[in-house]
Design a protein around this motif. Structure first.
Motif, PDB file in Angstrom:
ATOM      1  N   ILE A   1      13.156  11.573   6.986  1.00 27.01           N
ATOM      2  CA  ILE A   1      13.992  12.412   7.862  1.00 27.01           C
ATOM      3  C   ILE A   1      14.988  11.508   8.566  1.00 27.01           C
ATOM      4  CG2 ILE A   1      13.962  13.819   9.976  1.00 27.01           C
ATOM      5  CD1 ILE A   1      11.286  14.944   9.043  1.00 27.01           C
ATOM      6  N   SER A   2      16.233  11.985   8.697  1.00 32.20           N
ATOM      7  CA  SER A   2      17.259  11.199   9.381  1.00 32.20           C
ATOM      8  C   SER A   2      18.042  12.101  10.324  1.00 32.20           C
ATOM      9  CB  SER A   2      18.201  10.595   8.336  1.00 32.20           C
ATOM     10  OG  SER A   2      19.380  10.119   8.942  1.00 32.20           O
ATOM     11  N   ASP A   3      18.546  11.471  11.405  1.00 33.33           N
ATOM     12  CA  ASP A   3      19.447  12.220  12.293  1.00 33.33           C
ATOM     13  C   ASP A   3      20.894  12.086  11.818  1.00 33.33           C
ATOM     14  OD1 ASP A   3      20.136   9.651  12.903  1.00 33.33           O
ATOM     15  OD2 ASP A   3      19.430   9.696  14.973  1.00 33.33           O
ATOM     16  N   GLY A   4      21.083  11.440  10.692  1.00 33.62           N
ATOM     17  CA  GLY A   4      22.406  11.362  10.074  1.00 33.62           C
ATOM     18  C   GLY A   4      23.243  10.177  10.519  1.00 33.62           C
ATOM     19  N   LYS A   5      22.767   9.444  11.536  1.00 37.85           N
ATOM     20  CA  LYS A   5      23.621   8.402  12.132  1.00 37.85           C
ATOM     21  C   LYS A   5      23.845   7.190  11.228  1.00 37.85           C
ATOM     22  CE  LYS A   5      23.042   9.537  16.967  1.00 37.85           C
ATOM     23  NZ  LYS A   5      21.871   9.670  17.795  1.00 37.85           N
ATOM     24  N   ASP A   6      22.805   6.735  10.529  1.00 36.25           N
ATOM     25  CA  ASP A   6      22.942   5.502   9.730  1.00 36.25           C
ATOM     26  C   ASP A   6      23.332   5.782   8.290  1.00 36.25           C
ATOM     27  OD1 ASP A   6      22.188   4.081  11.891  1.00 36.25           O
ATOM     28  OD2 ASP A   6      20.064   3.985  11.324  1.00 36.25           O
ATOM     29  N   LEU A   7      23.705   6.996   7.980  1.00 36.74           N
ATOM     30  CA  LEU A   7      23.959   7.338   6.575  1.00 36.74           C
ATOM     31  C   LEU A   7      25.417   7.119   6.219  1.00 36.74           C
ATOM     32  CD1 LEU A   7      21.935  10.680   6.495  1.00 36.74           C
ATOM     33  CD2 LEU A   7      21.139   8.359   5.987  1.00 36.74           C
ATOM     34  N   GLU A   8      25.646   6.710   4.965  1.00 38.63           N
ATOM     35  CA  GLU A   8      27.017   6.475   4.494  1.00 38.63           C
ATOM     36  C   GLU A   8      27.251   7.419   3.313  1.00 38.63           C
ATOM     37  OE1 GLU A   8      29.212   2.632   2.656  1.00 38.63           O
ATOM     38  OE2 GLU A   8      27.500   2.212   3.940  1.00 38.63           O
ATOM     39  N   LYS A   9      28.164   8.361   3.494  1.00 39.26           N
ATOM     40  CA  LYS A   9      28.432   9.298   2.384  1.00 39.26           C
ATOM     41  C   LYS A   9      29.115   8.548   1.249  1.00 39.26           C
ATOM     42  CE  LYS A   9      29.194  13.565   4.871  1.00 39.26           C
ATOM     43  NZ  LYS A   9      30.155  14.541   5.299  1.00 39.26           N
ATOM     44  N   LEU A  10      28.787   8.883   0.021  1.00 36.96           N
ATOM     45  CA  LEU A  10      29.533   8.298  -1.091  1.00 36.96           C
ATOM     46  C   LEU A  10      30.943   8.873  -1.076  1.00 36.96           C
ATOM     47  CD1 LEU A  10      26.991   6.968  -1.982  1.00 36.96           C
ATOM     48  CD2 LEU A  10      27.303   7.895  -4.245  1.00 36.96           C
ATOM     49  N   PRO A  11      31.960   8.048  -1.371  1.00 37.30           N
ATOM     50  CA  PRO A  11      33.329   8.565  -1.291  1.00 37.30           C
ATOM     51  C   PRO A  11      33.539   9.747  -2.232  1.00 37.30           C
ATOM     52  CG  PRO A  11      33.271   6.355  -2.238  1.00 37.30           C
ATOM     53  CD  PRO A  11      31.881   6.669  -1.821  1.00 37.30           C
ATOM     54  N   THR A  12      34.404  10.675  -1.796  1.00 33.78           N
ATOM     55  CA  THR A  12      34.638  11.870  -2.618  1.00 33.78           C
ATOM     56  C   THR A  12      35.262  11.492  -3.958  1.00 33.78           C
ATOM     57  OG1 THR A  12      36.615  12.083  -1.295  1.00 33.78           O
ATOM     58  CG2 THR A  12      34.861  13.653  -0.840  1.00 33.78           C
ATOM     59  N   GLU A  13      35.966  10.327  -3.972  1.00 34.01           N
ATOM     60  CA  GLU A  13      36.613   9.924  -5.235  1.00 34.01           C
ATOM     61  C   GLU A  13      35.676   9.130  -6.141  1.00 34.01           C
ATOM     62  OE1 GLU A  13      38.107   6.779  -2.198  1.00 34.01           O
ATOM     63  OE2 GLU A  13      37.453   8.866  -2.203  1.00 34.01           O
TER      64      GLU A  13
ATOM     65  N   GLU B   1       0.846  -1.197   0.000  1.00 31.94           N
ATOM     66  CA  GLU B   1       0.000   0.000   0.000  1.00 31.94           C
ATOM     67  C   GLU B   1       0.881   1.245   0.000  1.00 31.94           C
ATOM     68  OE1 GLU B   1      -3.821   1.978   2.309  1.00 31.94           O
ATOM     69  OE2 GLU B   1      -2.698   0.387   3.294  1.00 31.94           O
ATOM     70  N   LEU B   2       0.556   2.176  -0.895  1.00 32.41           N
ATOM     71  CA  LEU B   2       1.288   3.443  -0.954  1.00 32.41           C
ATOM     72  C   LEU B   2       0.619   4.423   0.009  1.00 32.41           C
ATOM     73  CD1 LEU B   2       3.536   5.050  -2.390  1.00 32.41           C
ATOM     74  CD2 LEU B   2       1.843   5.725  -4.096  1.00 32.41           C
ATOM     75  N   LYS B   3       1.386   4.914   0.980  1.00 31.53           N
ATOM     76  CA  LYS B   3       0.822   5.864   1.948  1.00 31.53           C
ATOM     77  C   LYS B   3       1.516   7.209   1.794  1.00 31.53           C
ATOM     78  CE  LYS B   3      -0.646   2.584   5.465  1.00 31.53           C
ATOM     79  NZ  LYS B   3      -0.309   1.951   6.731  1.00 31.53           N
ATOM     80  N   THR B   4       0.798   8.267   2.080  1.00 31.26           N
ATOM     81  CA  THR B   4       1.381   9.614   2.040  1.00 31.26           C
ATOM     82  C   THR B   4       1.121  10.282   3.382  1.00 31.26           C
ATOM     83  OG1 THR B   4       0.826   9.735  -0.295  1.00 31.26           O
ATOM     84  CG2 THR B   4       1.420  11.798   0.744  1.00 31.26           C
ATOM     85  N   ALA B   5       2.162  10.919   3.905  1.00 32.64           N
ATOM     86  CA  ALA B   5       1.979  11.634   5.181  1.00 32.64           C
ATOM     87  C   ALA B   5       2.816  12.900   5.159  1.00 32.64           C
ATOM     88  CB  ALA B   5       2.417  10.761   6.349  1.00 32.64           C
ATOM     89  N   GLU B   6       2.341  13.925   5.857  1.00 32.69           N
ATOM     90  CA  GLU B   6       3.123  15.160   5.973  1.00 32.69           C
ATOM     91  C   GLU B   6       4.267  14.942   6.942  1.00 32.69           C
ATOM     92  OE1 GLU B   6       1.103  18.698   7.089  1.00 32.69           O
ATOM     93  OE2 GLU B   6      -0.003  18.772   5.205  1.00 32.69           O
ATOM     94  N   LEU B   7       5.473  15.305   6.537  1.00 29.49           N
ATOM     95  CA  LEU B   7       6.611  15.169   7.460  1.00 29.49           C
ATOM     96  C   LEU B   7       6.655  16.390   8.374  1.00 29.49           C
ATOM     97  CD1 LEU B   7       9.433  13.805   5.108  1.00 29.49           C
ATOM     98  CD2 LEU B   7       8.043  12.543   6.746  1.00 29.49           C
ATOM     99  N   PRO B   8       7.060  16.194   9.639  1.00 30.24           N
ATOM    100  CA  PRO B   8       7.170  17.342  10.550  1.00 30.24           C
ATOM    101  C   PRO B   8       8.363  18.210  10.169  1.00 30.24           C
ATOM    102  CG  PRO B   8       7.984  15.336  11.600  1.00 30.24           C
ATOM    103  CD  PRO B   8       7.455  14.922  10.265  1.00 30.24           C
ATOM    104  N   PRO B   9       8.429  19.458  10.644  1.00 33.16           N
ATOM    105  CA  PRO B   9       9.612  20.290  10.380  1.00 33.16           C
ATOM    106  C   PRO B   9      10.854  19.628  10.965  1.00 33.16           C
ATOM    107  CG  PRO B   9       7.876  21.554  11.485  1.00 33.16           C
ATOM    108  CD  PRO B   9       7.427  20.135  11.472  1.00 33.16           C
ATOM    109  N   LEU B  10      12.025  19.863  10.343  1.00 34.95           N
ATOM    110  CA  LEU B  10      13.275  19.257  10.819  1.00 34.95           C
ATOM    111  C   LEU B  10      13.644  19.797  12.193  1.00 34.95           C
ATOM    112  CD1 LEU B  10      15.700  19.278   7.736  1.00 34.95           C
ATOM    113  CD2 LEU B  10      14.168  17.458   8.520  1.00 34.95           C
ATOM    114  N   LYS B  11      14.156  18.877  13.039  1.00 37.38           N
ATOM    115  CA  LYS B  11      14.708  19.320  14.325  1.00 37.38           C
ATOM    116  C   LYS B  11      16.191  19.582  14.117  1.00 37.38           C
ATOM    117  CE  LYS B  11      11.875  16.174  17.016  1.00 37.38           C
ATOM    118  NZ  LYS B  11      12.029  14.777  16.917  1.00 37.38           N
ATOM    119  N   ASN B  12      16.788  20.169  15.149  1.00 37.88           N
ATOM    120  CA  ASN B  12      18.220  20.433  15.101  1.00 37.88           C
ATOM    121  C   ASN B  12      18.972  19.132  14.794  1.00 37.88           C
ATOM    122  OD1 ASN B  12      20.348  22.092  15.193  1.00 37.88           O
ATOM    123  ND2 ASN B  12      20.644  21.953  17.431  1.00 37.88           N
ATOM    124  N   ARG B  13      19.957  19.169  13.916  1.00 34.59           N
ATOM    125  CA  ARG B  13      20.833  18.058  13.496  1.00 34.59           C
ATOM    126  C   ARG B  13      20.179  17.100  12.495  1.00 34.59           C
ATOM    127  NH1 ARG B  13      25.355  18.258  15.854  1.00 34.59           N
ATOM    128  NH2 ARG B  13      26.016  16.218  15.140  1.00 34.59           N
TER     129      ARG B  13
END
Ligand SMILES: NC(=O)c1ccc[n+]([C@@H]2O[C@H](COP(=O)([O-])OP(=O)(O)OC[C@H]3O[C@@H](n4cnc5c(N)ncnc54)[C@H](OP(=O)(O)O)[C@@H]3O)[C@@H](O)[C@H]2O)c1
Length: 320
Positions: free
Chosen positions: A96-108, A23-35
């Protein structure tokens, strides 16, 4: 305010997944918190493991999986807008993410290598081929390696690494179109397992879905059990539900070494070195990549079901 779309598991799968299970659901995301950062999916993936992992979800949960995403808004100075990451955000168009589980793509990351490869050839599926072949099978030059689902995401990378490591590769596939593709990639022998039986004499067998060539192994051969996709849609899903067990006599008298493995068992430096090798081999043209690309986030279930129906050549990718 973002109206965020996400695909949820409406009903647990029974046999092959069907459109009404999602099922495809749509919801409004809350405003971003700090970080926090707001992610927009660029590419998503349909993987066989999701068929199994969905059993652990509750009905109504968002489907799991990684995506290549871009930050479209950020309240985190270390993660500026525009950054591209690999994110475990599941089947979501925005999250929305707090950034903890994210993996940046290498700069190269080379300009010539598509970002979608961060989900496949230069990521989980490429790593599976890499570690399964080089560590579990411990392949040596001059040996013969057999792989099934050979035109798929893992199999097509495995066949190419096998070749440039100086070995012979035999690929089993389920259609003549896949046979033609693998011949173009340089596989030594390719056969459609629906119409032809396997030749004999393998030193290594990289098994993506069954153990049917076990009696064709050479003495002291190694078998890497990578996946069991042919059982995933079977209601009572256990390895070998669809295929006969390897007879103990063959395993004993051929002195076979059989080992299952999970790609996440090579963390840290081994993981980084493998990614670097895969990136280099793709840039050098030693590994050709093939993607089965479906356009549109709304087609996530169709892409996933198509892969389970064997439609795919190479890695299944949804371009959001
Ligand atoms: N151990 C690990 O860490 C790890 C990591 C990634 C993937 N895997 C496993 O590796 C295998 C290949 O994964 P992949 O991502 O590369 O998938 P894939 O090969 O890109 O796609 C699946 C392919 O499997 C073949 N297949 C055979 N029997 C099937 C069946 N009953 N239902 C559906 N497909 C069937 C089909 O190819 P043909 O038409 O050629 O038969 C199909 O195109 C899977 O078993 C997966 O679970 C394991």
């Amino acid at each position: 305010m973002i109206h965020a779309k996400r695909w949820t598991l409406k009903k647990h799968f029974v046999g092959n997944p069907t459109s009404s299970d999602f099922e495809l659901k749509t919801a409004e995301l809350p405003p971003l918190k700090n970080r926090e950062v707001l992610l927009e999916a660029l590419f998503l993936t349909g993987d066989p493991y999701m068929r199994v992992a969905a059993k652990r979800l509750k009905e109504g949960d968002t489907m799991m999986g990684q995506q290549v995403a871009r930050f479209v808004e950020s309240k985190n100075a270390a993660l500026p807008t525009g950054t591209i990451v690999l994110a475990p955000s599941g089947w979501t168009a925005h999250s929305i993410s707090d950034g903890k589980d994210l993996e940046k793509l290498p700069t190269e990351w080379p300009d010539t290598v598509p970002l979608s490869l961060a989900l496949g050839t230069v990521s989980m599926t490429g790593l599976t081929a890499y570690f399964g072949l080089l560590d579990i099978c411990g392949v040596k030059g001059g040996e013969t390696v057999m792989v099934n689902a050979a035109a798929g995401a893992v199999g097509s990378v495995l066949g190419q690494i096998t070749k440039f490591k100086g070995c012979k590769v035999v690929g089993a596939v389920g259609s003549d179109k896949k046979t033609a593709y693998l011949k173009k990639l340089g596989s030594d022998v390719v056969f459609n397992y629906k119409t032809k039986s396997s030749p004999d004499g393998y030193n290594c067998y990289f098994d993506n879905f069954s153990n049917t060539v076990i009696s064709q192994m050479k003495k002291f051969a190694r078998i890497a059990i990578c996946g069991a996709i042919s059982t995933y849609n079977v209601y009572i899903s256990t390895y070998n539900t669809c295929n006969p067990s390897p007879t103990p006599e063959i395993v004993i008298y051929q002195e076979l070494h059989i080992e299952g493995f999970i790609v996440t068992c090579w963390p840290g430096d081994a993981h980084q070195k493998a990614l670097k090798d895969l990136r280099k081999w793709v840039s050098q043209g030693k590994i050709q990549y093939q993607e089965y690309i479906i356009e549109g986030f709304e087609n996530m279930p169709a892409a996933f079901m198509g892969m389970l129906e064997r439609d795919n050549l190479g890695k299944t990718i949804v371009k959001a």
